[in-house]
Scaffold this active site. Structure first.
Site, PDB file in Angstrom:
ATOM      1  N   LYS B 276      -3.884   4.480   9.075  1.00  0.00           N
ATOM      2  CA  LYS B 276      -3.799   3.694  10.299  1.00  0.00           C
ATOM      3  C   LYS B 276      -2.539   4.053  11.075  1.00  0.00           C
ATOM      4  CE  LYS B 276      -7.503   1.459   9.575  1.00  0.00           C
ATOM      5  NZ  LYS B 276      -7.602   0.062   9.178  1.00  0.00           N
ATOM      6  N   GLN B 336      -5.758  -1.671  -5.277  1.00  0.00           N
ATOM      7  CA  GLN B 336      -6.708  -0.969  -4.431  1.00  0.00           C
ATOM      8  C   GLN B 336      -6.179   0.457  -4.284  1.00  0.00           C
ATOM      9  OE1 GLN B 336      -6.161  -3.774  -1.387  1.00  0.00           O
ATOM     10  NE2 GLN B 336      -4.473  -2.692  -0.396  1.00  0.00           N
ATOM     11  N   ASP B 407      -0.814  -8.826  -4.510  1.00  0.00           N
ATOM     12  CA  ASP B 407      -1.517  -8.772  -3.230  1.00  0.00           C
ATOM     13  C   ASP B 407      -2.965  -9.230  -3.388  1.00  0.00           C
ATOM     14  OD1 ASP B 407      -3.132  -6.606  -1.211  1.00  0.00           O
ATOM     15  OD2 ASP B 407      -1.340  -7.584  -0.400  1.00  0.00           O
ATOM     16  N   ASN B 408      -3.348 -10.234  -2.625  1.00  0.00           N
ATOM     17  CA  ASN B 408      -4.749 -10.692  -2.605  1.00  0.00           C
ATOM     18  C   ASN B 408      -5.394 -10.804  -3.991  1.00  0.00           C
ATOM     19  OD1 ASN B 408      -4.991 -11.039   0.141  1.00  0.00           O
ATOM     20  ND2 ASN B 408      -5.586  -8.915   0.491  1.00  0.00           N
ATOM     21  N   GLU B 436      -0.306 -13.999  -3.843  1.00  0.00           N
ATOM     22  CA  GLU B 436      -0.457 -14.044  -2.390  1.00  0.00           C
ATOM     23  C   GLU B 436      -1.942 -14.190  -2.102  1.00  0.00           C
ATOM     24  OE1 GLU B 436      -1.546 -11.027  -0.375  1.00  0.00           O
ATOM     25  OE2 GLU B 436      -0.900 -11.637   1.626  1.00  0.00           O
ATOM     26  N   LYS B 548       4.142  -2.849   9.223  1.00  0.00           N
ATOM     27  CA  LYS B 548       3.113  -2.374   8.294  1.00  0.00           C
ATOM     28  C   LYS B 548       2.659  -0.961   8.659  1.00  0.00           C
ATOM     29  CE  LYS B 548       0.422  -5.986   8.984  1.00  0.00           C
ATOM     30  NZ  LYS B 548      -0.719  -6.926   8.890  1.00  0.00           N
TER      31      LYS B 548
END
Lengths: 678, 678
Positions: B276, B336, B407-408, B436, B548
């Site tokens: 990204k 991930q 994370d998540n 989180e 980010k």
């Protein structure tokens, strides 16, 4: 078949998370907060035969995928069922209620021990369908999704019946066909397809919680109207006592008023030593009958009948007459003795003794109750005492009495009750127990948890709107509803509330409506229908010339009594039994006025809805607008509905949440609306 | 010694009440509602080393006799302790708190597994003393009572030590002596006498509940201030990344501001495929560093360091420098992979695949996150995947990292976390885990229950007084406090709340005070101290030019930052650590004004009390009168007390519940009073 692994049951120790566990536990669903439940499943929760019971739980898993959940229930498994939930158990899907809460209604078919378990697993097909639907809507390519769906369908063959295998093959073929994406989506969404995929889901990695125990009692446990009477007053001609024979003449009137249970204070011989006189004076006058709770004389104790009432045969006839009229007799189980009780001499070890050897009477220092000897449940002969008390209850159970109103259970050991009720569940499983424990909440709750079928409550002392709302919510909307069945008594021989003293007949009416319609069970002590409301002194809740200490024959056929209203109320209850019996569907609705209370009672799917609006002020008219929570009672907000007042017969057409009510206590204390969506 | 009978623990079946039980169970006390507890003791509740923990329960018995209750606690029993609670366990008496609730504070001395049990029995001596006192007061004859007391005293000899036996004999003699009743009452009431009788009580019929498990974590679990930074921005000269070496220069400022933990977003190599660009655009410009959460490239995966940040040795030096400054480094554990992660080729089974064999990327249809491949926790090689993920965490733990911000976690199976945390508790028991999970309450709660040491919360979205009060009460006053440790983050790289966007520096100040003083733990993402508050677009919570997706070097030494306030707040926290760390002593106090929030934080016995009054409006002055619940913070109502504002240094003399406050956001967002009773 889902494996029965105690995944979310109690008490697995910390070491379970250690390396010794299989590494990849594929069970994605977690089940928590199961209801109904008592203290981690250590005691059975309550259910009533043929009355729908709401089972609910929180189910969560990772991600945002939907879940499917089921409740399975049936009789407790036999030893051969050790590894799995019995195949014979019914299975019902749970509905999602939001915030990860799932619920369904089950109806226990028979009384006794029953169990339920919860099964949860990810809804793989539902997740796939959800993605497919979105993609088709926005026009994304769904070639891969349809192929993956077909593969999922084919994997189902392994656990499917022959018939379902054929259906699965057909479905897979259709998903792989050349039809349009929209057409294949339509096939995939059909209820029959969803049902097929649900039915054939592989449950090897399902999560199972439970089983959880229930004790299912007969319908009267969950729905009953009680009438308390002293047989000795009925047909009495002081100083001559009424008898079972003369008292039996009153039964038809009680039945006509629509009551179910006739509760008698203790029917045993009454002690003479330290007998209390009228209005509880220390010196009894001649002919004073004494308090029925001072049990025992030379004529016998807990298994004898007061000779002044008649013989055991007379008692049997009274019970038979009640049965003929559709009534059930409840006896008072009062574990204490007068100084003249045969056990005082036969079993001195069953009583506490002072240092000088005298028997210890009941006390709440500095008050002394010299006519009452409490039992010593911890004595050297505790085994003998406990056995005798159980035998006494079974004596009456064997004579056909299957309801006992238990006097002050909170002053006897809690484990004694747990044991006694457990024993009775074995020998006379249809026995019901009403706890008369006016004490601190934690104790009242514990008694209910350990098996008392019903409980007296704080109802008499909840008169203002805010305190009624709060109390009704506590009883119906908290976990207390899983194990506490309230019985709302408008009065008792010990409790004549100031509201009744001051408010006269209008107060009697409004309290009767409140108890009878808000309560799955309600009770009334005789004299209430006549509006008897004179206290022994200002500020007291004791009746003047209390029937506890003297004979009180009454002239029942005077004019202007509550009998018509009570009859009407019990009739409404019976016509709407499904709604009135359901405690946890009780809802409080907003209504503008400090004096108006508005609550609804309903069957699980709102097929039958009652809306009660009561004017809590016996002195003045009050009016105001409701703000009904229509959604909760299944009434659509966008069209009219009918509110038929079952008390007056009048019908109104209402619409939306805001509707006007006005109540004049001189006319009626309340509306009891039956609501019908049009 | 109390017998360890699982009296009120979970899951004894209905058959336990059957005739097979010993008939006369002399245990009169029932213990319920034990806290802290997680789901019927199936998981350990949370505790923090050296931080007092409130243990409480409901104890009831029959009658109105007083009870005595104790909590016993210690390390989990070994196999030799099977039958009884270990003799080595400490014992602390519980105090009655009303409504049958009893409580005491225990302080777990060491980390790891710990257990506690509750013991309850009737206070026979207390009951006797109570009766004696009343009788003496009204002048009743107490001859028998004194003899019975002496007999009770003598029965104690059987279970008493030799020294106590002598004391008991002396006491019995005094009770039988010829002194006046009043004199003998005085002897009986002496604290030493009561203590003797308590100490020598026969516990054979005591009720024991438990043991219940605790997992005790090190102090930082229950009390911590977190600073989040991206090392690549610190010392960056775009397009040249900052490194661990340049980022280490920032550590001293972070330490001076008083933070404890420096949390770094993922430090691993970042994928190139579908990287990204700035502001999350699909096409990255040249030099776009990519999102750190797109983990993995040819340079390695979860056990590698992004070469742009330096080497593993550079990382070690960064950690060492942090340690030297009293800071601890927390890493981001993000499960991930980017499409370039080595595992994609090495372990295809660890990923989900489409029907055409391509790897499935993350999606929330119709949104696609093509730079992220989620793992397949249920794959055929789930064992291999789970093992690799555990190895990855241990890799960093072995390098000295003992805090992981996860994370998540809610998109990975709950049982995976339960297993992983359990494994880490075995190998690296001082590891802390911050969840989180911005998701539904039931999922957030489950993650906390299964072992996450701390949790992000809904704090950022609680801005108005009513919602803050409600949320703080939920976190501190419900059972959630037994297993959920909130960490109040004022901002994150994903969350720039509208309050900050609109309110500017005054809003930043008030939210910092709120987080730092209401929260046992709080966190801040770098840039907050500079008041960075520009969103990417109207109505978004995303930062413009989010760190980010790009390097964000900052000029830290501009004037007019929040650094002095933050430093002050962390200083207040440390000076009052005992109060700030105690979540369940948080109390909400009434204050007249919709914009003022008033809460107190206190040590268990109110030795140290902080009173926070915050103006929640960044734009306007507000004032009003408090109505403090003085009793709850141990301040007498009848004399002045000092309220010293730790932020301004000003002192005020207050008295009673009503005190005036006024807050102008241009001057100060809040008062942080330290209260001292005079």
């Amino acid at each position: 078949m889902a494996e029965r692994r105690p995944s979310d049951g109690p008490a697995s120790r910390l070491s379970d998370t250690a390396a010794s566990r299989p590494r990849a536990d594929r069970r994605r669903v977690v089940i928590e907060g199961v209801r109904p439940q008592v203290d981690c499943g250590s005691l059975p929760a309550k259910a009533t035969q043929a009355l729908p019971l709401l089972v609910s739980a929180t189910l969560v898993a990772d991600s945002h995928d939907p879940l499917v959940a089921y409740v399975r229930h049936g009789p407790p498994p036999g030893p051969q069922d050790a590894a799995e939930l019995p195949r014979s158990w019914k299975e019902i899907p749970l509905d999602a209620h939001g915030n990860d809460r799932f619920a369904a209604w089950i109806t226990p078919p028979r009384t006794g021990a029953h169990e339920f378990a919860l099964v949860g697993l990810p809804d793989d097909y539902g997740a796939w369908l959800h993605y497919l639907r979105i993609r088709v809507d926005v026009g994304q390519d769904v070639t891969l999704d349809l192929e993956e769906g077909a593969a999922m369908v084919q994997r189902r063959r392994r656990t499917a019946s022959a018939g379902d295998q054929r259906a699965l093959d057909a479905l897979a073929a259709r998903l792989r066909s050349r039809r349009s994406a929209a057409a294949r989506l339509e096939i995939a969404e059909r209820p029959a397809t969803v049902a097929l995929m649900r039915r054939t889901a592989d449950r090897s990695d399902a999560t199972v919680a439970g089983p959880f125990p229930l004790w299912v009692e007969r319908p009267r446990a969950g729905f009953s109207a009680w009438y308390e009477m002293f047989p000795r007053s009925e047909g009495a001609d002081p100083p001559h006592s009424g008898t079972f024979r003369t008292a039996a003449c009153r039964l038809s009137s009680i039945a006509e008023m629509g009551f179910d249970v006739v509760y008698l204070p203790p029917i045993h011989p009454i002690g003479e030593t330290h007998r209390k006189g009228h209005n509880n004076v220390a010196r009894p006058g001649p002919g004073a009958p004494g308090s029925p709770w001072a049990i025992g004389s030379s004529a016998g104790g807990h298994t004898a009948v007061n000779p002044e009432l008649g013989t055991l045969a007379d008692f049997d006839a009274f019970v038979a007459e009640a049965r003929r009229l559709g009534l059930e007799v409840a006896l008072d189980y009062a574990l204490q003795a007068s100084p003249d009780h045969p056990w005082v001499k036969q079993h001195p070890a069953w009583f506490r003794h002072r240092a000088d050897g005298s028997v210890r009477y009941a006390e709440n220092p500095p008050k002394r109750y010299e006519d009452i000897y409490p039992f010593d449940f911890e004595s050297e002969d505790a085994d003998g005492l406990w056995a005798a008390l159980l035998r006494a209850m079974r004596f009456w159970a064997n004579r056909g009495v299957r309801i006992f109103r238990v006097d002050n259970p909170h002053t006897k050991p809690l484990r004694f009750w747990q044991w006694l009720i457990g024993e009775m569940h074995q020998s006379h499983p249809d026995t019901l127990f009403l706890a008369e424990a006016f004490t601190r909440p934690a104790v009242m709750r514990r008694l209910a948890k350990i098996g008392f079928s019903q409980s007296y409550t704080y109802f008499t002392w909840r008169n203002a709107k805010w305190e009624l709302e709060q109390y009704l919510l506590e009883l119906s909307q908290t976990e207390q509803a899983d194990w506490f069945r309230p019985n709302f008594w408008v009065n008792t021989p010990d409790i004549l509330h100031a509201t009744l003293q001051r408010g006269g007949l209008p107060a009697f009416r409004l309290r009767a409506v409140l108890a009878a319609i808000a309560g799955p069970s309600w009770g009334m002590y005789s004299g209430y229908e006549l509006g008897e409301n004179v206290a022994v002194r200002e500020g007291s809740e004791e009746y003047l010339d209390s029937e506890k200490y003297q004979l009180r024959p009454r002239a029942w056929d005077r004019p202007n009594t509550l009998v018509p209203l009570i009859t009407e109320l019990n009739g409404i209850r019976r016509r709407h039994a499904g709604a009135v019996a359901q405690l946890n569907t009780l809802r409080v609705h907003h209504i503008e006025s400090e004096h108006l209370l508005c609550i609804s009672r309903a069957t699980p799917a709102n097929e039958d809805v009652l809306l009660l609006v009561v004017n809590l002020d016996p002195f003045a008219t009050h009016d105001g607008w409701t703000w009904l929570d229509l959604n909760t009672i299944g009434i659509p907000g966008d069209r009219p509905f009918v509110a038929r007042d079952e008390l007056s017969g009048a019908s109104y057409t209402w619409q939306g949440p805001a509707n006007y009510v006005r109540l004049d206590p001189a006319v009626a204390p309340a509306h009891v609306f039956s609501l019908t969506a049009s």
